[in-house]
Design a protein around this motif. Sequence first.
Motif, PDB file in Angstrom:
ATOM      1  N   SER A 111       2.694   9.231 -22.520  1.00 14.72           N
ATOM      2  CA  SER A 111       2.712   8.650 -21.174  1.00 14.72           C
ATOM      3  C   SER A 111       1.646   7.563 -21.045  1.00 14.72           C
ATOM      4  CB  SER A 111       2.465   9.721 -20.112  1.00 14.72           C
ATOM      5  OG  SER A 111       3.525  10.635 -20.101  1.00 14.72           O
ATOM      6  N   LEU A 112       0.463   7.858 -21.541  1.00 12.95           N
ATOM      7  CA  LEU A 112      -0.602   6.849 -21.503  1.00 12.95           C
ATOM      8  C   LEU A 112      -0.163   5.590 -22.262  1.00 12.95           C
ATOM      9  CD1 LEU A 112      -4.399   7.224 -21.884  1.00 12.95           C
ATOM     10  CD2 LEU A 112      -3.233   5.768 -23.496  1.00 12.95           C
ATOM     11  N   VAL A 113       0.391   5.796 -23.453  1.00 17.89           N
ATOM     12  CA  VAL A 113       0.821   4.651 -24.267  1.00 17.89           C
ATOM     13  C   VAL A 113       1.916   3.868 -23.539  1.00 17.89           C
ATOM     14  CG1 VAL A 113       2.066   4.055 -26.379  1.00 17.89           C
ATOM     15  CG2 VAL A 113       0.082   5.549 -26.499  1.00 17.89           C
ATOM     16  N   ARG A 140      -5.081  -1.396 -20.605  1.00 14.55           N
ATOM     17  CA  ARG A 140      -3.711  -1.823 -20.246  1.00 14.55           C
ATOM     18  C   ARG A 140      -2.991  -0.684 -19.526  1.00 14.55           C
ATOM     19  NH1 ARG A 140      -4.039  -4.207 -25.382  1.00 14.55           N
ATOM     20  NH2 ARG A 140      -2.718  -2.655 -26.406  1.00 14.55           N
ATOM     21  N   SER A 141      -3.218   0.552 -19.997  1.00  5.10           N
ATOM     22  CA  SER A 141      -2.537   1.705 -19.378  1.00  5.10           C
ATOM     23  C   SER A 141      -3.041   1.952 -17.961  1.00  5.10           C
ATOM     24  CB  SER A 141      -2.739   2.960 -20.228  1.00  5.10           C
ATOM     25  OG  SER A 141      -4.012   3.537 -19.956  1.00  5.10           O
ATOM     26  N   ALA A 170      -0.834  17.374 -25.508  1.00  2.00           N
ATOM     27  CA  ALA A 170      -1.189  16.063 -26.055  1.00  2.00           C
ATOM     28  C   ALA A 170      -0.005  15.098 -26.218  1.00  2.00           C
ATOM     29  CB  ALA A 170      -1.946  16.223 -27.362  1.00  2.00           C
ATOM     30  N   ARG A 211       2.407   3.678 -20.311  1.00  4.53           N
ATOM     31  CA  ARG A 211       1.791   2.912 -19.215  1.00  4.53           C
ATOM     32  C   ARG A 211       1.144   1.640 -19.761  1.00  4.53           C
ATOM     33  NH1 ARG A 211       0.299   8.147 -17.553  1.00  4.53           N
ATOM     34  NH2 ARG A 211      -1.856   7.934 -18.247  1.00  4.53           N
ATOM     35  N   SER A 212       0.537   1.750 -20.954  1.00  7.08           N
ATOM     36  CA  SER A 212      -0.131   0.580 -21.537  1.00  7.08           C
ATOM     37  C   SER A 212       0.876  -0.488 -21.964  1.00  7.08           C
ATOM     38  CB  SER A 212      -0.983   0.983 -22.735  1.00  7.08           C
ATOM     39  OG  SER A 212      -0.174   1.114 -23.890  1.00  7.08           O
ATOM     40  N   GLN A 235       1.088  13.792 -22.757  1.00  6.83           N
ATOM     41  CA  GLN A 235       0.028  13.029 -22.083  1.00  6.83           C
ATOM     42  C   GLN A 235      -0.243  11.705 -22.795  1.00  6.83           C
ATOM     43  OE1 GLN A 235      -3.210  15.815 -21.941  1.00  6.83           O
ATOM     44  NE2 GLN A 235      -2.623  16.600 -19.929  1.00  6.83           N
ATOM     45  N   LEU A 236      -0.285  11.766 -24.138  1.00 10.86           N
ATOM     46  CA  LEU A 236      -0.605  10.547 -24.878  1.00 10.86           C
ATOM     47  C   LEU A 236       0.548   9.554 -24.871  1.00 10.86           C
ATOM     48  CD1 LEU A 236      -2.671  12.009 -27.834  1.00 10.86           C
ATOM     49  CD2 LEU A 236      -3.489  10.541 -25.991  1.00 10.86           C
ATOM     50  N   ALA A 262      -3.212   0.055 -32.486  1.00 13.84           N
ATOM     51  CA  ALA A 262      -3.836   0.873 -31.447  1.00 13.84           C
ATOM     52  C   ALA A 262      -3.012   2.153 -31.212  1.00 13.84           C
ATOM     53  CB  ALA A 262      -3.982   0.077 -30.161  1.00 13.84           C
ATOM     54  N   GLU A 296      -4.776  14.156 -15.349  1.00 15.57           N
ATOM     55  CA  GLU A 296      -3.989  13.773 -16.524  1.00 15.57           C
ATOM     56  C   GLU A 296      -4.587  12.539 -17.191  1.00 15.57           C
ATOM     57  OE1 GLU A 296       0.292  13.165 -15.989  1.00 15.57           O
ATOM     58  OE2 GLU A 296       0.257  11.963 -17.836  1.00 15.57           O
ATOM     59  N   LEU A 327      -8.509  12.425 -25.004  1.00 19.88           N
ATOM     60  CA  LEU A 327      -7.854  12.657 -26.300  1.00 19.88           C
ATOM     61  C   LEU A 327      -7.893  11.417 -27.189  1.00 19.88           C
ATOM     62  CD1 LEU A 327      -4.722  14.806 -25.322  1.00 19.88           C
ATOM     63  CD2 LEU A 327      -6.699  15.537 -26.659  1.00 19.88           C
ATOM     64  N   VAL A 328      -7.820  10.242 -26.557  1.00 19.41           N
ATOM     65  CA  VAL A 328      -7.896   9.000 -27.331  1.00 19.41           C
ATOM     66  C   VAL A 328      -9.307   8.826 -27.914  1.00 19.41           C
ATOM     67  CG1 VAL A 328      -7.746   6.470 -27.194  1.00 19.41           C
ATOM     68  CG2 VAL A 328      -6.075   7.877 -25.983  1.00 19.41           C
ATOM     69  N   LEU A 371      -6.144  -0.832 -25.206  1.00 17.20           N
ATOM     70  CA  LEU A 371      -4.908  -0.088 -24.925  1.00 17.20           C
ATOM     71  C   LEU A 371      -5.087   0.761 -23.669  1.00 17.20           C
ATOM     72  CD1 LEU A 371      -2.523   1.748 -27.283  1.00 17.20           C
ATOM     73  CD2 LEU A 371      -3.606   3.074 -25.503  1.00 17.20           C
ATOM     74  N   ALA A 415      -5.940  12.453 -21.013  1.00 13.76           N
ATOM     75  CA  ALA A 415      -5.289  11.582 -21.999  1.00 13.76           C
ATOM     76  C   ALA A 415      -6.309  10.629 -22.629  1.00 13.76           C
ATOM     77  CB  ALA A 415      -4.147  10.807 -21.352  1.00 13.76           C
ATOM     78  N   GLN A 442      -9.817  -1.930 -29.936  1.00 12.06           N
ATOM     79  CA  GLN A 442      -8.353  -1.797 -29.832  1.00 12.06           C
ATOM     80  C   GLN A 442      -7.969  -0.669 -28.895  1.00 12.06           C
ATOM     81  OE1 GLN A 442      -7.142  -1.398 -33.920  1.00 12.06           O
ATOM     82  NE2 GLN A 442      -6.841  -3.603 -34.185  1.00 12.06           N
ATOM     83  N   LEU A 443      -8.684   0.452 -29.012  1.00  7.25           N
ATOM     84  CA  LEU A 443      -8.316   1.606 -28.185  1.00  7.25           C
ATOM     85  C   LEU A 443      -8.723   1.403 -26.733  1.00  7.25           C
ATOM     86  CD1 LEU A 443      -9.030   4.544 -30.620  1.00  7.25           C
ATOM     87  CD2 LEU A 443      -6.814   3.783 -29.776  1.00  7.25           C
ATOM     88  N   THR A 465      -1.028  -3.990 -31.062  1.00  6.57           N
ATOM     89  CA  THR A 465      -0.369  -2.877 -30.368  1.00  6.57           C
ATOM     90  C   THR A 465       0.016  -1.774 -31.360  1.00  6.57           C
ATOM     91  OG1 THR A 465       0.546  -4.553 -28.907  1.00  6.57           O
ATOM     92  CG2 THR A 465       1.400  -2.339 -28.663  1.00  6.57           C
ATOM     93  N   TYR A 515      -0.953   3.517 -33.315  1.00  2.39           N
ATOM     94  CA  TYR A 515      -1.093   4.325 -34.525  1.00  2.39           C
ATOM     95  C   TYR A 515      -2.371   5.161 -34.465  1.00  2.39           C
ATOM     96  CZ  TYR A 515      -1.982   5.690 -39.287  1.00  2.39           C
ATOM     97  OH  TYR A 515      -2.268   6.442 -40.394  1.00  2.39           O
ATOM     98  N   LEU A 516      -3.457   4.558 -33.996  1.00  2.00           N
ATOM     99  CA  LEU A 516      -4.736   5.289 -33.887  1.00  2.00           C
ATOM    100  C   LEU A 516      -4.640   6.446 -32.888  1.00  2.00           C
ATOM    101  CD1 LEU A 516      -7.417   2.436 -33.998  1.00  2.00           C
ATOM    102  CD2 LEU A 516      -7.020   4.210 -35.724  1.00  2.00           C
ATOM    103  N   VAL A 517      -3.849   6.253 -31.832  1.00  2.00           N
ATOM    104  CA  VAL A 517      -3.664   7.328 -30.858  1.00  2.00           C
ATOM    105  C   VAL A 517      -2.876   8.488 -31.486  1.00  2.00           C
ATOM    106  CG1 VAL A 517      -2.603   7.945 -28.641  1.00  2.00           C
ATOM    107  CG2 VAL A 517      -3.784   5.761 -28.886  1.00  2.00           C
TER     108      VAL A 517
END
Lengths: 205, 205
Positions: A197-199, B201-202, A191, A201-202, A194-195, A167, B163, B170-171, B198, B167, B194-195, A164, A169-171
């Motif tokens: 929020s995505l994270v 999961r989101s 960004a 949700r994950s 949005q990012l 992953a 959205e 962007l990943v 993630l 998102a 990994q991405l 986790t 960190y890569l985002v």
Amino acid sequence: MMKNSTPAALVRGPADHEVRNQIVLAATEHFSRYGYEKTTVSDLAKAIGFSKAYIYKFFESKQAIGEMICANCLGKIETDVKAAIDQADRPPEKLRRMFKAVLELSLQLFSQDRKLYEIATSAATERWQSTLAYEERIRVMLRSILEEGRQSGDFERKTPLDETVMAIYLVLRPFLHPLILQHSLDYTEDAPAQLSSLVLRSLSP
Amino acid sequence: MMKNSTPAALVRGPADHEVRNQIVLAATEHFSRYGYEKTTVSDLAKAIGFSKAYIYKFFESKQAIGEMICANCLGKIETDVKAAIDQADRPPEKLRRMFKAVLELSLQLFSQDRKLYEIATSAATERWQSTLAYEERIRVMLRSILEEGRQSGDFERKTPLDETVMAIYLVLRPFLHPLILQHSLDYTEDAPAQLSSLVLRSLSP
């Protein structure tokens, strides 16, 4: 120059530290005006009023001075990111603030001090120690938020924590890395929200 | 040169197309040997055995030729990404394959044809039309997987689709953008798995 350095260091300890600081301060000023890549140690010596040999007593190369400047810069960003995280109570909001602060502070450095930003770009591209250490400390901050959120029940616990951290960190990485950030300017407005929020949700349990 | 082009184009229509292809093929060969940035239209003309003026009848600049080469290159990657997606049945697996294929195909271009990769890098950095169109088509592919997964019940439907597309794009972006990819080589082994995990999961409903 490193021969028999212990006794000398013992004698001139505090003074050393002061001279090093003085060189770093003057170099920061000089680089931020004329740029890092174009300046030689001779230019720097002339500007500070020291001999080149004297500067080499304290720093083995221009990059060693750049490393200090870069470490100071990144250290400041890190302190500010920490402060932004600490303003939030709950782990999800901490994560949001972390994304927002990382981007804002990196952009600030980029827009306010383009020449110092150049040093950070060289450092990240050539993988200097100061950058590697900064990246590691960002991962440590991230891990600590995730651990807190797992304990509080805000975040899921099934995925291995290491995975986790890596992953997420890569985002976040495109907004940490100065060169990548320069090629992501079209996306900086939306960004972070949005990012994160995505994270989030994950991470939902 | 564009004056009265319609009647001429009517007469030499198909031949035009062939000559353009011939120039693009020869230029691809030439650029991939000597590099794009260093080659001038004169060099190219000499190598193909055409006059410079003749080349300018078909392409208004070196960049216009580069655009065609870049579009061909990206078109090939796109076809292969689509094929990889189509091999999977369910939307989650399609998404995984998309991440994997994007990275693998970009890395392949990078390692097999460094000189053509340079063109892709210029194109992405200077935001040529061929790159913008490619990025848009990648977002369209992504959207189509997400729509399918929302319909099948594999993916959540609460987040606005726009959205989610943005998102996830962007990943994925650091592995689509040739210059950013070059600065992400340390992470290419584990990043797609990994991405995409993630991201999946989101997306869980």
